[in-house]
Design an enzyme around this catalytic site. Structure first.
Site, PDB file in Angstrom:
ATOM      1  N   SER A 145       0.707  -1.210  -0.093  1.00 44.18           N
ATOM      2  CA  SER A 145      -0.131  -0.008   0.017  1.00 44.18           C
ATOM      3  C   SER A 145       0.931   1.176  -0.023  1.00 44.18           C
ATOM      4  O   SER A 145       2.096   0.995   0.401  1.00 44.18           O
ATOM      5  CB  SER A 145      -0.882  -0.204   1.274  1.00 44.18           C
ATOM      6  OG  SER A 145      -1.500   1.314   1.559  1.00 44.18           O
ATOM      7  N   TYR A 158      -2.348  -1.672  10.142  1.00 44.19           N
ATOM      8  CA  TYR A 158      -2.236  -1.841   8.868  1.00 44.19           C
ATOM      9  C   TYR A 158      -0.931  -1.310   8.005  1.00 44.19           C
ATOM     10  O   TYR A 158      -0.260  -2.031   7.266  1.00 44.19           O
ATOM     11  CB  TYR A 158      -3.428  -0.811   8.455  1.00 44.19           C
ATOM     12  CG  TYR A 158      -3.607  -0.791   6.699  1.00 44.19           C
ATOM     13  CD1 TYR A 158      -4.234  -1.821   6.071  1.00 44.19           C
ATOM     14  CD2 TYR A 158      -3.258   0.115   6.030  1.00 44.19           C
ATOM     15  CE1 TYR A 158      -4.515  -1.972   4.687  1.00 44.19           C
ATOM     16  CE2 TYR A 158      -3.269   0.139   4.636  1.00 44.19           C
ATOM     17  CZ  TYR A 158      -3.895  -0.672   3.979  1.00 44.19           C
ATOM     18  OH  TYR A 158      -4.310  -0.690   2.602  1.00 44.19           O
TER      19      TYR A 158
END
Length: 296
Positions: A145, A158
């Protein structure tokens, strides 16, 4: 790998979002597909979309797989090789999101996100790598990401998993380059992509009043950040595979945040704190009741 025609690609998280978009794009190029997800209905929908939009005679198999389950992924990889005869590409795409403070996050939630976002990538890579090498021409595509390059508050779990995927994949790529085995690897860093990750994400109650007004509002705001279409993301990823790129950024937001982290590798954090304070819920001024009037 300049062409996907006649190759076999395995994709995790194929029931929606980028996984589905990758499946559709590869099918249009004549690539055989081995699709997996925990969502059986979503997988069936993906399969129906491919069949209705693809004229090429390709073989498609679907399996319900939890990528956090090592044995399940190993069994799936073996079945893919047996059913298709070979596997050339593995797209470790499945992922989830978790919003919580470090102090307040529950260990069960951390284990959940690490199991899917990091271990899922590790399981998929290790299970399929021998099959990719056996094919003589293979590629590992792992989805990190932009938050594997740039951290933010309230997303420690995350951030940690996506930074881990980045490090894991970059190390893998160097090993494969040294081995000269016909297999390569690419790490994908998407910005805001229009997928179902918001609906599947977990938002801890400790975020309310700290960084968000409410869970419902946070999800709505999160959706607004999805500025890139999944089909466009798939196109960029497949182009990167053809070019054998080590890293691929998707979306102008990803390019901006990557540049910010490069130019201000430590100082960007102060900017994020400043912006977060401005957007965070403001404490309400207490109201005190008196006998004769109400004063603030």
């Amino acid at each position: 790998m300049k062409s996907f025609n006649g190759r076999v690609a395995a994709i995790t998280g194929a029931a929606s979002g980028m996984g589905r978009a990758l499946a559709l794009a590869l099918a249009r190029e004549g690539c055989h597909l081995a699709l997996s997800d925990k969502n059986s209905q979503g997988l069936e929908h993906t399969l129906a979309l491919i069949k209705s939009s693809t004229l090429s005679p390709i073989m498609i198999t679907t399996h319900v797989v939890d990528v956090a389950d090592r044995q399940a992924v190993q069994d799936w990889a073996a079945r893919c090789a047996a059913e298709h005869g070979q596997v050339n590409l593995i797209f470790n795409n499945a992922g989830v999101a978790l919003s919580s403070t470090v102090e307040g996050v529950d260990y069960a939630d951390l284990e959940w996100i690490v199991g899917i976002n990091f271990w899922g990538v590790v399981h998929g890579t290790k299970a399929f790598l021998p099959h990719l090498k056996a094919s003589g021409e293979g590629h590992v595509i792992n989805t990190s990401s932009v938050f594997g390059l740039f951290a933010q508050p309230g997303m420690s779990g995350y951030n940690a998993t996506k930074f881990a995927v980045r490090g894991f994949t970059e190390s893998l790529r160097q090993e494969l380059d040294l081995q000269g085995c016909g297999v390569s690897a690419t790490c994908v860093h998407p910005g805001g992509i229009r997928t179902d990750i918001c609906r599947s994400s977990r938002i801890d109650a400790n975020m309310t009043g700290f960084l968000i007004h409410s869970e419902q509002q946070a999800r709505a705001d999160f959706e607004k950040l999805f500025i890139t279409d999944a089909d466009q993301a798939a196109k960029v990823i497949l182009h990167a595979v053809r070019k054998n790129k080590r890293r691929v950024l998707i979306g102008r937001d990803a390019y901006f945040l990557d540049l910010l982290a490069r130019c201000l590798p430590a100082a960007y954090q102060a900017l994020v704190v400043f912006a977060s304070k401005r957007m965070a819920p403001k404490p309400r001024t207490p109201v005190f009741e008196t006998n004769d009037e109400t004063r603030l």
